[in-house]
Design an enzyme around this catalytic site. Structure first.
Site, PDB file in Angstrom:
ATOM      1  N   PRO A   2     -22.756  41.709-125.238  1.00 24.45           N
ATOM      2  CA  PRO A   2     -22.904  42.124-126.637  1.00 24.45           C
ATOM      3  C   PRO A   2     -22.281  41.107-127.588  1.00 24.45           C
ATOM      4  CG  PRO A   2     -21.313  43.520-125.493  1.00 24.45           C
ATOM      5  CD  PRO A   2     -21.943  42.645-124.459  1.00 24.45           C
ATOM      6  N   GLU A   3     -22.941  40.877-128.702  1.00 25.11           N
ATOM      7  CA  GLU A   3     -22.419  39.965-129.723  1.00 25.11           C
ATOM      8  C   GLU A   3     -21.924  40.820-130.891  1.00 25.11           C
ATOM      9  OE1 GLU A   3     -25.164  36.658-130.340  1.00 25.11           O
ATOM     10  OE2 GLU A   3     -25.964  36.941-128.323  1.00 25.11           O
ATOM     11  N   LYS A  56     -16.090  39.581-131.123  1.00 23.64           N
ATOM     12  CA  LYS A  56     -16.667  40.463-130.109  1.00 23.64           C
ATOM     13  C   LYS A  56     -15.638  41.414-129.507  1.00 23.64           C
ATOM     14  CE  LYS A  56     -19.697  36.664-128.662  1.00 23.64           C
ATOM     15  NZ  LYS A  56     -20.041  35.789-127.538  1.00 23.64           N
ATOM     16  N   ARG A 120     -20.382  45.566-113.766  1.00 27.19           N
ATOM     17  CA  ARG A 120     -20.112  44.218-113.240  1.00 27.19           C
ATOM     18  C   ARG A 120     -18.628  43.842-113.320  1.00 27.19           C
ATOM     19  NH1 ARG A 120     -24.562  39.866-114.560  1.00 27.19           N
ATOM     20  NH2 ARG A 120     -23.283  38.788-113.013  1.00 27.19           N
TER      21      ARG A 120
END
Ligand SMILES: [Zn+2]
Length: 281
Positions: A2-3, A56, A120
């Site tokens: 995500p940015e 972020k 992850r």
């Protein structure tokens, strides 16, 4: 990953927690508790004062100058513990290693439990008492929305001495905080700048800055881009991906001139651009 717009969407989605007390922060996967100088137990009973963002990073600001700094990385999500997005085998194995580690921590607030679900396992949590020091040490630029003047000066100074391609420079969080692969490609297309031009050769930095900020703003309005398995705090996907002009459009016709969009690797990252609209010289 995500940015800025996606993280902003998450931050807004977590605003309902403000004012609640945190009863506990349990860490199930010790790898998530990254470089933290303080014990999570020191948060017990503290009220959440604000949910904020820098680049972020998500900032959960508590009483007594305690801030939890969270980075979602590739797949991190903050989900209600009852969320159906968490597979049952993962939920059943919580805290037992293996699949259970995908739920990396639990925030128990008055009236609701949140899981930091991160398949992850690249996401991080850190608890600090001095945010500015943390970001100074990490060399993270000021936020483009919360400290716009300082952030622009940092951007200008960073690019003027950067000998890397502009695309690579835009991913450097010490130059601009919050931009990643998607918005770097989109901004360079909008400004008609070839991604391989060296950062220090770019003129009209103010215009590039304004383009990036306006682009991020438009994406925030759409709830961010939803790429792969990114979802916001309420589990809803953003819609900005439908508006991408070059990112992920390899081989499709440019919306401005019809030339096929190219893809190259720059600094190991896929880079998308229109060879006609963004000439090398
Ligand atoms: Zn074009």
């Amino acid at each position: 990953m995500p940015e800025l717009p996606e993280v902003e969407t998450v931050v807004r989605g977590l605003a309902y927690l403000v004012g609640r007390k945190l009863h506990s922060l349990e860490i199930f996967d010790s790898r998530v508790w990254f470089e933290s100088p303080l014990d999570p137990k020191s948060l017990k009973g503290l009220q959440l004062l604000e949910v904020a963002r820098r680049g972020k990073y998500i900032l959960l600001r508590f009483e007594k100058n305690r801030t939890v700094i969270q980075h979602l990385r590739m797949t991190g999500k903050m989900l209600d513990s009852k969320s159906q997005l968490i597979p049952d085998p993962v939920r059943n194995a919580i805290g037992k290693g293996g699949k259970g580690f995908q739920i990396r921590s639990r925030f128990s607030f008055t009236g609701c439990d949140l899981f930091f679900y991160d398949p992850r396992r690249f996401g991080t949590l850190t608890l600090v008492s001095d945010e500015d020091r943390y970001f100074r040490e990490k060399k993270i630029a000021p936020d483009p929305f919360h400290r716009p003047e300082e952030a622009f000066l940092c951007f200008q100074e960073g690019l003027r001495k950067c000998k890397k391609p502009i695309k690579t420079a835009l991913l450097d969080q010490s130059i601009i905080a919050g931009v990643g692969n998607i918005y770097a490609d989109e901004a360079l297309f909008l400004r008609k700048i070839h991604p391989q031009i060296l950062a220090l050769e770019i003129r009209e930095l103010k215009k590039l800055w304004q383009e990036i900020v306006a682009l991020l703003e438009r994406s925030i309005t759409s709830g961010g881009s939803s790429i792969r398995n990114y979802v916001n705090a309420s589990g809803e996907a953003g819609t900005y991906a439908q508006k991408h002009l070059v990112y992920g459009k390899t081989g499709e016709a440019c919306s401005r001139c019809g030339t096929f969009i190219s893809r190259i690797l720059l600094g190991g990252r896929a880079t998308h651009f229109c060879p006609s609209c963004q000439p090398r010289s």
